[in-house]
Design an enzyme around this catalytic site. Structure first.
Site, PDB file in Angstrom:
ATOM      1  N   ARG A  72       6.355   2.306  -4.057  1.00  0.00           N
ATOM      2  CA  ARG A  72       7.404   1.466  -3.691  1.00  0.00           C
ATOM      3  C   ARG A  72       8.242   2.146  -2.815  1.00  0.00           C
ATOM      4  O   ARG A  72       8.694   3.234  -3.236  1.00  0.00           O
ATOM      5  CB  ARG A  72       8.342   1.233  -5.209  1.00  0.00           C
ATOM      6  CG  ARG A  72       9.422   0.190  -4.974  1.00  0.00           C
ATOM      7  CD  ARG A  72       9.166  -0.898  -4.179  1.00  0.00           C
ATOM      8  NE  ARG A  72      10.317  -1.925  -4.293  1.00  0.00           N
ATOM      9  CZ  ARG A  72      11.321  -1.847  -3.429  1.00  0.00           C
ATOM     10  NH1 ARG A  72      11.509  -1.095  -2.548  1.00  0.00           N
ATOM     11  NH2 ARG A  72      12.204  -2.831  -3.675  1.00  0.00           N
ATOM     12  N   GLU A  80       9.756 -11.303  -0.269  1.00  0.00           N
ATOM     13  CA  GLU A  80       8.705 -11.525  -1.445  1.00  0.00           C
ATOM     14  C   GLU A  80       7.790 -12.219  -0.850  1.00  0.00           C
ATOM     15  O   GLU A  80       7.889 -13.078   0.141  1.00  0.00           O
ATOM     16  CB  GLU A  80       9.409 -12.144  -2.666  1.00  0.00           C
ATOM     17  CG  GLU A  80      10.494 -11.274  -3.299  1.00  0.00           C
ATOM     18  CD  GLU A  80       9.747 -10.125  -3.826  1.00  0.00           C
ATOM     19  OE1 GLU A  80       8.621 -10.006  -4.368  1.00  0.00           O
ATOM     20  OE2 GLU A  80      10.463  -9.075  -3.953  1.00  0.00           O
ATOM     21  N   ARG A 114       6.180   2.544 -11.065  1.00  0.00           N
ATOM     22  CA  ARG A 114       5.843   2.831  -9.557  1.00  0.00           C
ATOM     23  C   ARG A 114       6.621   4.084  -9.254  1.00  0.00           C
ATOM     24  O   ARG A 114       7.545   4.364  -9.690  1.00  0.00           O
ATOM     25  CB  ARG A 114       6.138   1.599  -8.597  1.00  0.00           C
ATOM     26  CG  ARG A 114       5.350   0.321  -8.903  1.00  0.00           C
ATOM     27  CD  ARG A 114       5.911  -0.839  -7.924  1.00  0.00           C
ATOM     28  NE  ARG A 114       7.439  -0.908  -8.396  1.00  0.00           N
ATOM     29  CZ  ARG A 114       8.143  -1.902  -7.879  1.00  0.00           C
ATOM     30  NH1 ARG A 114       7.648  -2.840  -7.092  1.00  0.00           N
ATOM     31  NH2 ARG A 114       9.410  -2.001  -8.131  1.00  0.00           N
TER      32      ARG A 114
END
Length: 191
Positions: A72, A80, A114
Site C-alpha cells: 500500500r 476507489e 499490507r
C-alpha cells in the site's frame, strides 16, 4: 512524571535507595532502545517485481525469494474502483510500476496486513508522482510530508487529473458512503 525511589532488598542486606544516576541510566537505556528500534523499522527496504495492480494505491510484488507481498503506497489515497478517476489512477500506477523492479521503504504494516511504504522505480518516488499527476490526494491522516502537500497544491492549481473537475469525492469519504463534495470535506477526513 516522576519515577521516585526504588527500594531493593537483596539477601540479608538492608534497604538501599536507588535513585539519581541509576534511574538516569535506565532512562537513557530506554531512550536508546526506542531510538534503535525506531531507526531499524524505518530503514527496512524490500525489492521485488510488480506483478499485479489492485487499484491506484495498492500493488503486489514478487520478491527475489518468491514471496508475494501486497504493498500500500504510504501517504497518499487514490480514488476507489467505481469512483471518478479510479480507473485513471490505477492506470497511472500500472504505467509507472507493472512488470518493473521496485524498492519499497517500509513504514508499517496496516490492519489489512499490507506492507505500507514509499515506492521507488529507478529512483522515481511513485507516491509523489501520483500526487504530481493529480491521481492521488495526500492522505492527511497518515502523513505530514510537506513535499506531497506542495505537489498536491500545484496539481490542483494546474487542474491535473482529478483536479480537472469540481465533481470529486475524497476516497475516505467515498468509502463511508458520502456522495457529495463540500468545501469542508477535504479538511474533515476521518475525524
Amino acid at each position: 512524571m516522576t519515577c521516585g525511589t526504588v527500594k531493593i532488598i537483596t539477601g540479608d542486606q538492608t534497604l538501599q535507595n536507588v535513585e539519581g544516576n541509576n534511574m538516569k541510566k535506565w532512562k537513557n537505556i530506554g531512550a536508546l532502545f526506542f531510538l534503535l528500534t525506531t531507526f531499524t523499522a524505518q530503514t527496512e527496504t524490500i525489492t521485488g517485481r510488480v506483478f499485479h495492480i489492485s487499484d491506484g494505491d495498492t500493488l503486489k510484488i514478487l520478491t527475489e525469494t518468491n514471496e508475494k507481498i501486497r504493498i500500500r503506497l504510504a501517504g497518499i489515497d487514490t480514488p476507489e474502483k467505481g469512483q471518478p478517476f479510479g480507473r485513471e489512477a490505477k492506470q497511472a500506477l500500472t504505467v509507472l510500476t507493472l512488470q518493473k523492479k521496485i524498492t519499497i521503504d517500509v513504514q508499517t504494516i496496516d490492519r489489512y496486513e499490507r506492507t505500507v511504504g514509499l515506492v521507488y522505480v529507478q529512483g522515481l518516488d511513485v507516491n509523489a508522482e501520483l500526487v504530481r499527476q493529480g491521481m492521488a490526494w495526500v492522505y492527511r491522516r497518515y502523513t505530514n510530508d510537506e513535499r506531497l502537500y506542495a505537489l498536491e497544491a500545484k496539481a490542483k492549481k494546474e487542474k491535473r487529473g482529478l483536479w480537472s473537475t469540481n465533481n470529486f469525492i475524497e476516497p475516505w469519504l467515498w468509502r463511508r458512503g458520502c456522495l457529495l463534495y463540500t468545501s469542508d470535506a477535504a479538511d474533515e477526513e476521518d475525524s
